[in-house]
Write a protein that holds these residues in place. Sequence first.
Motif, PDB file in Angstrom:
ATOM      1  N   GLY A 139       6.903   1.206  -1.929  1.00  0.00           N
ATOM      2  CA  GLY A 139       7.235  -0.178  -2.294  1.00  0.00           C
ATOM      3  C   GLY A 139       8.787  -0.624  -1.867  1.00  0.00           C
ATOM      4  N   THR A 140       9.626   0.309  -1.915  1.00  0.00           N
ATOM      5  CA  THR A 140      11.004  -0.071  -1.352  1.00  0.00           C
ATOM      6  C   THR A 140      11.142  -0.115  -0.098  1.00  0.00           C
ATOM      7  N   ASP A 141      10.459   0.475   0.751  1.00  0.00           N
ATOM      8  CA  ASP A 141      10.259   0.280   2.295  1.00  0.00           C
ATOM      9  C   ASP A 141       9.642  -1.315   2.644  1.00  0.00           C
ATOM     10  N   TYR A 142       8.579  -1.657   1.951  1.00  0.00           N
ATOM     11  CA  TYR A 142       7.850  -2.738   2.055  1.00  0.00           C
ATOM     12  C   TYR A 142       8.879  -3.819   1.901  1.00  0.00           C
ATOM     13  N   LEU A 143       9.541  -3.732   0.712  1.00  0.00           N
ATOM     14  CA  LEU A 143      10.533  -5.024   0.482  1.00  0.00           C
ATOM     15  C   LEU A 143      11.616  -5.109   1.491  1.00  0.00           C
ATOM     16  N   ILE A 144      12.106  -3.734   1.738  1.00  0.00           N
ATOM     17  CA  ILE A 144      13.097  -4.126   2.972  1.00  0.00           C
ATOM     18  C   ILE A 144      12.704  -4.564   4.375  1.00  0.00           C
ATOM     19  N   GLN A 145      11.501  -4.096   4.714  1.00  0.00           N
ATOM     20  CA  GLN A 145      10.815  -4.560   6.014  1.00  0.00           C
ATOM     21  C   GLN A 145      10.406  -6.008   6.104  1.00  0.00           C
ATOM     22  N   ASN A 146      10.051  -6.554   4.869  1.00  0.00           N
ATOM     23  CA  ASN A 146       9.604  -7.943   4.615  1.00  0.00           C
ATOM     24  C   ASN A 146      10.459  -8.860   4.062  1.00  0.00           C
ATOM     25  N   ASN A 147      11.741  -8.566   3.679  1.00  0.00           N
ATOM     26  CA  ASN A 147      12.586  -9.347   3.041  1.00  0.00           C
ATOM     27  C   ASN A 147      14.138  -9.259   3.608  1.00  0.00           C
ATOM     28  N   SER A 148      14.577 -10.194   4.523  1.00  0.00           N
ATOM     29  CA  SER A 148      15.934  -9.899   5.184  1.00  0.00           C
ATOM     30  C   SER A 148      17.096  -9.843   4.136  1.00  0.00           C
ATOM     31  N   TYR A 149      16.716 -10.571   2.966  1.00  0.00           N
ATOM     32  CA  TYR A 149      17.722 -10.786   2.134  1.00  0.00           C
ATOM     33  C   TYR A 149      18.066  -9.575   1.206  1.00  0.00           C
ATOM     34  N   ILE A 150      17.356  -8.581   1.546  1.00  0.00           N
ATOM     35  CA  ILE A 150      17.775  -7.452   0.901  1.00  0.00           C
ATOM     36  C   ILE A 150      18.459  -6.381   1.628  1.00  0.00           C
ATOM     37  N   ASP A 151      19.537  -5.954   1.059  1.00  0.00           N
ATOM     38  CA  ASP A 151      20.493  -5.066   1.922  1.00  0.00           C
ATOM     39  C   ASP A 151      20.153  -3.695   1.713  1.00  0.00           C
ATOM     40  N   PHE A 203      13.446  -4.575  -8.473  1.00  0.00           N
ATOM     41  CA  PHE A 203      12.266  -4.413  -8.227  1.00  0.00           C
ATOM     42  C   PHE A 203      11.681  -3.168  -9.061  1.00  0.00           C
ATOM     43  N   ILE A 204      10.584  -3.661  -9.838  1.00  0.00           N
ATOM     44  CA  ILE A 204       9.854  -2.584 -10.727  1.00  0.00           C
ATOM     45  C   ILE A 204       8.254  -2.258 -10.197  1.00  0.00           C
ATOM     46  N   PRO A 205       8.121  -1.281  -9.485  1.00  0.00           N
ATOM     47  CA  PRO A 205       6.979  -0.843  -8.940  1.00  0.00           C
ATOM     48  C   PRO A 205       5.895  -0.116  -9.711  1.00  0.00           C
ATOM     49  N   ASP A 206       4.626  -0.380  -9.973  1.00  0.00           N
ATOM     50  CA  ASP A 206       3.767   0.439 -10.415  1.00  0.00           C
ATOM     51  C   ASP A 206       3.535   1.778 -10.010  1.00  0.00           C
ATOM     52  N   VAL A 207       3.399   2.829 -10.729  1.00  0.00           N
ATOM     53  CA  VAL A 207       3.030   4.050 -10.161  1.00  0.00           C
ATOM     54  C   VAL A 207       1.886   4.952 -10.478  1.00  0.00           C
ATOM     55  N   LYS A 208       1.119   5.247  -9.426  1.00  0.00           N
ATOM     56  CA  LYS A 208      -0.019   5.877  -9.430  1.00  0.00           C
ATOM     57  C   LYS A 208       0.248   7.516  -9.388  1.00  0.00           C
ATOM     58  N   TYR A 209      -0.551   8.433 -10.145  1.00  0.00           N
ATOM     59  CA  TYR A 209      -0.118   9.813  -9.996  1.00  0.00           C
ATOM     60  C   TYR A 209      -1.374  10.457  -9.610  1.00  0.00           C
ATOM     61  N   GLU A 210      -1.142  11.676  -8.878  1.00  0.00           N
ATOM     62  CA  GLU A 210      -2.097  12.811  -8.797  1.00  0.00           C
ATOM     63  C   GLU A 210      -1.858  13.925  -9.616  1.00  0.00           C
ATOM     64  N   ASN A 239       0.853  -1.131  -0.086  1.00  0.00           N
ATOM     65  CA  ASN A 239       0.019  -0.057  -0.137  1.00  0.00           C
ATOM     66  C   ASN A 239       0.815   1.371   0.138  1.00  0.00           C
ATOM     67  N   SER A 240       0.400   2.424  -0.654  1.00  0.00           N
ATOM     68  CA  SER A 240       1.121   3.488  -0.920  1.00  0.00           C
ATOM     69  C   SER A 240       1.344   4.418   0.397  1.00  0.00           C
ATOM     70  N   PHE A 241       1.974   5.225   0.673  1.00  0.00           N
ATOM     71  CA  PHE A 241       1.970   6.081   1.675  1.00  0.00           C
ATOM     72  C   PHE A 241       0.644   6.927   1.569  1.00  0.00           C
ATOM     73  N   HIS A 242       0.219   7.598   0.466  1.00  0.00           N
ATOM     74  CA  HIS A 242      -0.851   8.285   0.240  1.00  0.00           C
ATOM     75  C   HIS A 242      -2.041   7.762   0.087  1.00  0.00           C
ATOM     76  N   ASN A 243      -3.103   7.769   0.856  1.00  0.00           N
ATOM     77  CA  ASN A 243      -4.540   7.220   0.623  1.00  0.00           C
ATOM     78  C   ASN A 243      -4.470   5.631   0.695  1.00  0.00           C
ATOM     79  N   ASN A 244      -3.273   5.233   1.367  1.00  0.00           N
ATOM     80  CA  ASN A 244      -3.236   3.668   1.301  1.00  0.00           C
ATOM     81  C   ASN A 244      -3.711   2.990   0.067  1.00  0.00           C
TER      82      ASN A 244
END
Length: 803
Positions: A613-625, A591-598, A527-532
Amino acid sequence: IEKDTLVKFNLLKNYKTGSETNNWIAILRTDKYQKTLSKKEKKKRKKLKKKKKLPTSKGSILTLYNPLTDYKQDIEFVKNYTVSHDGKTIFWNTVLTYSDSIDSTHIYRFNTQEMKTVMLQTHLGTTTNLVSSWNGDQLTYLASSDTGDVKVHQLFYWNSQFSTAKMIVDSLDSNFSIAKSVSTNQQPYFSENGNYLFFGVGTKPKVEPKDTLTEDEKYNLDIWSWTDNRLQPQQLKALDRDKKRTDLFIYNSITEKTTQLTDSSLIIRTHNKWNNNKYLLLSSQTPYYKELSWDGWYFDYYRLNIETGEKELLKKHFDSRFQLSPSGNFVAYYSKIDSAWFSIDIENNKETRITQNKFYYVLNFDTPGNPNPTGGVRWNKDETALLIPGQYDYWEVKIDGTSEKRITKGRDNNISFSYWKVSDKKIKYYDLESINYFIGKNKKTKSEGVWRLNNRKIILLANYNKKIYRLKKAEQTDSLLFSLMSFQEYPELQLGNLSFENSKTISNTNPQQKDYNWGTVELVHWNSFHNNDSLTGLLYKPENFDSTKKYPMLVYFYERYSDRLHYYYKPKPTASIIYPTEYASNGYIVFIPDVKYEVGHPAQGAYDCIVSGTDYLIQNNSYIDSTRIGIQGQSWGGYQVAQLITMTDKYKCAMAGAPVSNMFSAYGGIRWGSGLSRAFQYENGQSRIGKTIWNAPELYIENSPIFHLNKVTTPLLIMHNDRDGAVPWHQGIELFTDLRRLQQPVWMFNYNGDQHNLRKLANKKDLSIRMKQFFDFYLKDEKQPAWMKLGRPALVKEKEDRY
């Protein structure tokens, strides 16, 4: 000839077959190909050579070949040739020159059924633009007897009732002015029934006066005037096309009457080539050229009667495309402001809204302006209904607006359907009472399936956790060729049938792939920072992935890529981006994330989606440095990379290709590839500001990296080339020079003379090497290349790579 026999023809120029049958092939060979001569022919030529009567030629060898019978015939001195669409007739011209005489051209016709060749006409001079009617019973071409480089042509016509071809239009034709003549810039063509012959008339070519001025006596000046409809760069880009622009005329082979249909300001929008109806749809953009710079594409639409030349205005200043029915009696068009389809009954001058549901391309909602339609329409045979695609489903809609029925069940199952036109034949109508086929894409899993609609009931024939590609059915059987691809599987050819049962793979293109560390791909959701907002992305890992290890990660993005889950990326030098195959193979997570714009806040939209998306992967995958993450983007993605490093220090290094750095200067810049002003991109296009610089300067400041560079701590590599036709390369220069002043590590590649995305292979190879060296240095602690440490001064440019 035996089955599975391979027959080769060397020194090939090109070849043609009929579109309906290809039992005969006409093959044009290069001038180096020598016809095999019999002893008798050799003896004859020897005598002619002694008497200086042996002709020379500017033509080539044409080989007529039948693969079923292995019949082969070589014809010398051929300049032009054409094959009828039914494949039963082949026409060509030979060009001969005797001593110092002018060219002698002969027109021939070969009947493939009777195996008979007939000469149709002889000309002193040249002929060109040979065109056959659909069934080969008519021919047209242009001829000129002028001996100089500048030639004025006449239009010749032949049909099966004639013994020889005859001239039907010359430069003195009363239908056009003395300054006009038949043009070689417009290829003539017949209607399918052969009743109409269309041809172009342009400015009569003339010998230009000899230029007696030396170069230092000439001035070169472009004058930009506010009164010009088109900017000077647009005019210069279109100069060659404008010089070749023609008026369209028609010759009625029944009445032998010639009529002008269009002038240079009108364009045929719905072409009736190979159709038999008497109407064309025309459009004119000329009154709205200025608006292209800031607003969009507008047209005036006309219906044209090809028998009388009369034009009827249908719509003025309209921003969507019209679609004329095959009969020419109705028009369908999409209204962006209503997100709905309309019909026009031309005979009764009646306009009707025919859809109540919203038909729009959903991804257009994060750009300024109204969304585009999801696709074009198809007509039923009596032209009472249309087949219209929606976001998920196809609908059958009555053109009088009385009925709107969904015929697929995509939305119920999160499947988006696209129509598969099974036959290559020019079928004008759809028929829901017969069998129709659709490709269905699952929007959640990205799997694709083939669906059959029979008696208005739709069933799934086959489903693949892959992408379906290049479907091609045999015309006379149910045999089918298609490809299936995934990230790990090259799109090999599959042989099957319309039941999609027991298909088999018949090619093996990349057996060497098994010897390489490839990769895997999976969908990720967060989920994105904005509007979840719910977001989707692609995560690539090395084939030998080990979850106990730490991996560096590269983030790449451009709009939305998640639908490309099953795309196969063959390793190759890059024109501008990173390929997940190459980097996953070399020990990176990609990592290739989709982007939604305003609208108005594209930079914040990119931050909300990409960084979350970067934060989500870091927090949930210990193999990412988390200390070794890089980011890369090109063009619109390159701009966002430049902006993101002013908003976060999360990325250890960044590469931005062709980035906009200053939206104020970019707004007033030129897309040199088209000559258009770039303002429309910001007000109505991908840059998504939605307002002018004087109405909302704060938005241009907010979204311009140049105003926030004092916050940058991330080393940046820029590529911006001096022949970039999309983003003026001074944008990259502004970014580089300001970061340099701020003493931030920054490098910029300018591949001299290359474009927005690299075209020259040597440049692509070089970029692939240097970009990987850049990321490897920062993210894998590999040795710093000399070009990063010492630069590459102009003094050593020709001598040292400094890899």
